[in-house]
Scaffold this motif. Structure first.
Motif, PDB file in Angstrom:
ATOM      1  N   UNK A 170       2.498 -63.411 -12.337  1.00  0.00           N
ATOM      2  CA  UNK A 170       3.316 -62.219 -12.544  1.00  0.00           C
ATOM      3  C   UNK A 170       2.770 -61.365 -13.690  1.00  0.00           C
ATOM      4  N   UNK A 171       2.429 -62.008 -14.787  1.00  0.00           N
ATOM      5  CA  UNK A 171       1.914 -61.273 -15.950  1.00  0.00           C
ATOM      6  C   UNK A 171       0.563 -60.638 -15.633  1.00  0.00           C
ATOM      7  N   UNK A 172      -0.281 -61.335 -14.905  1.00  0.00           N
ATOM      8  CA  UNK A 172      -1.590 -60.797 -14.542  1.00  0.00           C
ATOM      9  C   UNK A 172      -1.454 -59.529 -13.708  1.00  0.00           C
ATOM     10  N   UNK A 173      -0.583 -59.548 -12.715  1.00  0.00           N
ATOM     11  CA  UNK A 173      -0.389 -58.375 -11.859  1.00  0.00           C
ATOM     12  C   UNK A 173       0.218 -57.213 -12.631  1.00  0.00           C
ATOM     13  N   UNK A 174       1.174 -57.517 -13.494  1.00  0.00           N
ATOM     14  CA  UNK A 174       1.785 -56.457 -14.306  1.00  0.00           C
ATOM     15  C   UNK A 174       0.746 -55.842 -15.240  1.00  0.00           C
ATOM     16  N   UNK A 175      -0.049 -56.676 -15.871  1.00  0.00           N
ATOM     17  CA  UNK A 175      -1.074 -56.181 -16.786  1.00  0.00           C
ATOM     18  C   UNK A 175      -2.063 -55.279 -16.067  1.00  0.00           C
ATOM     19  N   UNK A 176      -2.504 -55.714 -14.887  1.00  0.00           N
ATOM     20  CA  UNK A 176      -3.465 -54.924 -14.124  1.00  0.00           C
ATOM     21  C   UNK A 176      -2.896 -53.547 -13.771  1.00  0.00           C
ATOM     22  N   UNK A 177      -1.641 -53.512 -13.350  1.00  0.00           N
ATOM     23  CA  UNK A 177      -1.045 -52.236 -12.946  1.00  0.00           C
ATOM     24  C   UNK A 177      -0.791 -51.315 -14.124  1.00  0.00           C
ATOM     25  N   UNK A 178      -0.473 -51.892 -15.289  1.00  0.00           N
ATOM     26  CA  UNK A 178      -0.043 -51.084 -16.437  1.00  0.00           C
ATOM     27  C   UNK A 178      -1.197 -50.624 -17.322  1.00  0.00           C
ATOM     28  N   UNK A 179      -2.369 -51.194 -17.121  1.00  0.00           N
ATOM     29  CA  UNK A 179      -3.514 -50.799 -17.943  1.00  0.00           C
ATOM     30  C   UNK A 179      -3.870 -49.334 -17.723  1.00  0.00           C
ATOM     31  N   UNK A 180      -3.791 -48.882 -16.478  1.00  0.00           N
ATOM     32  CA  UNK A 180      -4.350 -47.571 -16.146  1.00  0.00           C
ATOM     33  C   UNK A 180      -3.624 -46.391 -16.795  1.00  0.00           C
ATOM     34  N   UNK A 181      -2.290 -46.303 -16.761  1.00  0.00           N
ATOM     35  CA  UNK A 181      -1.654 -45.158 -17.443  1.00  0.00           C
ATOM     36  C   UNK A 181      -1.965 -45.099 -18.932  1.00  0.00           C
ATOM     37  N   UNK A 182      -1.961 -46.253 -19.607  1.00  0.00           N
ATOM     38  CA  UNK A 182      -2.249 -46.260 -21.048  1.00  0.00           C
ATOM     39  C   UNK A 182      -3.709 -45.910 -21.297  1.00  0.00           C
ATOM     40  N   UNK A 183      -4.598 -46.441 -20.481  1.00  0.00           N
ATOM     41  CA  UNK A 183      -6.030 -46.190 -20.656  1.00  0.00           C
ATOM     42  C   UNK A 183      -6.356 -44.710 -20.523  1.00  0.00           C
ATOM     43  N   UNK A 184      -5.903 -44.093 -19.452  1.00  0.00           N
ATOM     44  CA  UNK A 184      -6.252 -42.693 -19.219  1.00  0.00           C
ATOM     45  C   UNK A 184      -5.514 -41.756 -20.159  1.00  0.00           C
ATOM     46  N   UNK A 185      -4.311 -42.108 -20.571  1.00  0.00           N
ATOM     47  CA  UNK A 185      -3.630 -41.290 -21.579  1.00  0.00           C
ATOM     48  C   UNK A 185      -4.343 -41.360 -22.919  1.00  0.00           C
ATOM     49  N   UNK A 186      -4.890 -42.528 -23.248  1.00  0.00           N
ATOM     50  CA  UNK A 186      -5.637 -42.671 -24.496  1.00  0.00           C
ATOM     51  C   UNK A 186      -6.900 -41.817 -24.463  1.00  0.00           C
TER      52      UNK A 186
END
Length: 273
Positions: free
Chosen positions: A132-148
Motif C-alpha cells: 500500500x505504501x509503495x503504491x501511494x508513494x509512486x502515485x504521489x511523487x509526481x505532483x510534488x516533483x513537478x511542482x518543485x
C-alpha cells in the motif's frame, strides 16, 4: 493587521455559509430521492440513514482501527513521496544536464496508473502495508516533483544574481532564495498528493482485498446482502477525511507562506477601498 483580519472575516463567513448551503442542498436532494422511491432503498438509502450509520461507525472501535490503518498508510506514503520528490525536483530543476538525462524515464513512468500496478507490487512485496505504501508513494511523487521543478523556474532571477554578485555560493543561493521561493509550490504539490494518497490508500485496500482499512470495510460491505448503507457510510468517512486533510493543508499554506502573490493579492483586495 487586526483591521485586516476583521475585514477578512465577512468574506470567510460568506464562503462558509455558501459551502454549508451547498452541502444542505445536496443532502436534501439525496434524502428526497431516497424517500420518494425513485430508486429502491436497497440501492440508494435516504441520506439521513447513511449519515446516521456514519455517525454510528464513529463509535465502532474495529471500524476506527481500520480508519487508523488507512491514515497510517496515507501518512507513510505521502511522507516518503515528499522525501523523494523534493530533493529530486531540486536536483532536476537546478542541473539541466541531469534533467535532460532522466526526462525520458520520468515521462515514461509518470502516466503509469498506480492502481494497475497492484498485482505486480503485490506479487513482489506480498500483502500488507508495504504494498500500500509503495503504491501511494509512486502515485504521489509526481505532483510534488513537478511542482518543485516548476517552482524553481519561477524564483526571482534578480535575487539570485544579487546574491551571486555578493559572493554567495550555489548552496547559499539555494537555501536563501530558491528554496523559500519554491516552498509554496511544494506545498501545493503536497496538497494535491495528499488527496491522491487518500484515494490510493482506499482504492488499494478496495481492489486488493487484503489487510485492514477503510477500503476493506467498503469492499466487505459491498459483498453483504444489504450492505449499501454501510458502503455509502464508508464513502462519507472517506470524503470527510479528505475534506479535513485539505482544510488543514490550506490553513497551513496560508500561515506558512504569507509572502506568496496570491496571499498579497488577497490582502490588497481586502484593504482596497
Amino acid at each position: 493587521m487586526r483591521r485586516l483580519k476583521r475585514l477578512r472575516r465577512p468574506k470567510r463567513r460568506q464562503e462558509l455559509w455558501l459551502g454549508l448551503l451547498g452541502v444542505l442542498l445536496a443532502f436534501g436532494i439525496c434524502e428526497a430521492v431516497g424517500r420518494a422511491g425513485v430508486v429502491r432503498r436497497s440501492y440508494l438509502p435516504p441520506a439521513s440513514e447513511v449519515l446516521a450509520r456514519a455517525v454510528e461507525l464513529g463509535g465502532d472501535s474495529a471500524f476506527m482501527d481500520g480508519v487508523g490503518a488507512t491514515l497510517k498508510a496515507w501518512a507513510l506514503g505521502l511522507g516518503l513521496s515528499v522525501a523523494i520528490a523534493v530533493p529530486l525536483g531540486l536536483l532536476l530543476g537546478s542541473v539541466p544536464l541531469v534533467d535532460s538525462a532522466v526526462r525520458v524515464i520520468v515521462e515514461f513512468l509518470r502516466p503509469l496508473p498506480s492502481v494497475a500496478l497492484i498485482p505486480l507490487v503485490s506479487l513482489l512485496l506480498g500483502t500488507g502495508l508495504e504494498t500500500e505504501v509503495t503504491l501511494i508513494t509512486y502515485a504521489c511523487v509526481w505532483p510534488v516533483l513537478f511542482n518543485t521543478i516548476y517552482g524553481l523556474g519561477e524564483t526571482d532571477p534578480l535575487a539570485k544574481d544579487t546574491l551571486r554578485a555578493f559572493g554567495f555560493g550555489r548552496l547559499s543561493v539555494l537555501l536563501r532564495v530558491e528554496l523559500p521561493g519554491t516552498a509554496p509550490f511544494i506545498a501545493a504539490g503536497v496538497r494535491i498528493s495528499a488527496a491522491v494518497a487518500l484515494i490510493l490508500a482506499v482504492a488499494t485496500e478496495l481492489l486488493s482485498g487484503f489487510g485492514e482499512g477503510l477500503g476493506i470495510f467498503i469492499a466487505q460491505a459491498g459483498l453483504a446482502t444489504d450492505g449499501t448503507r454501510d458502503v455509502l457510510a464508508g464513502v462519507v468517512w472517506a470524503g470527510v477525511l479528505g475534506l479535513v486533510i485539505n482544510g488543514v493543508l490550506v490553513w497551513g499554506e496560508r500561515r506558512l507562506f504569507p509572502w506568496t502573490p496570491e496571499r498579497r493579492a488577497e490582502r490588497a483586495a481586502v484593504v482596497r477601498p
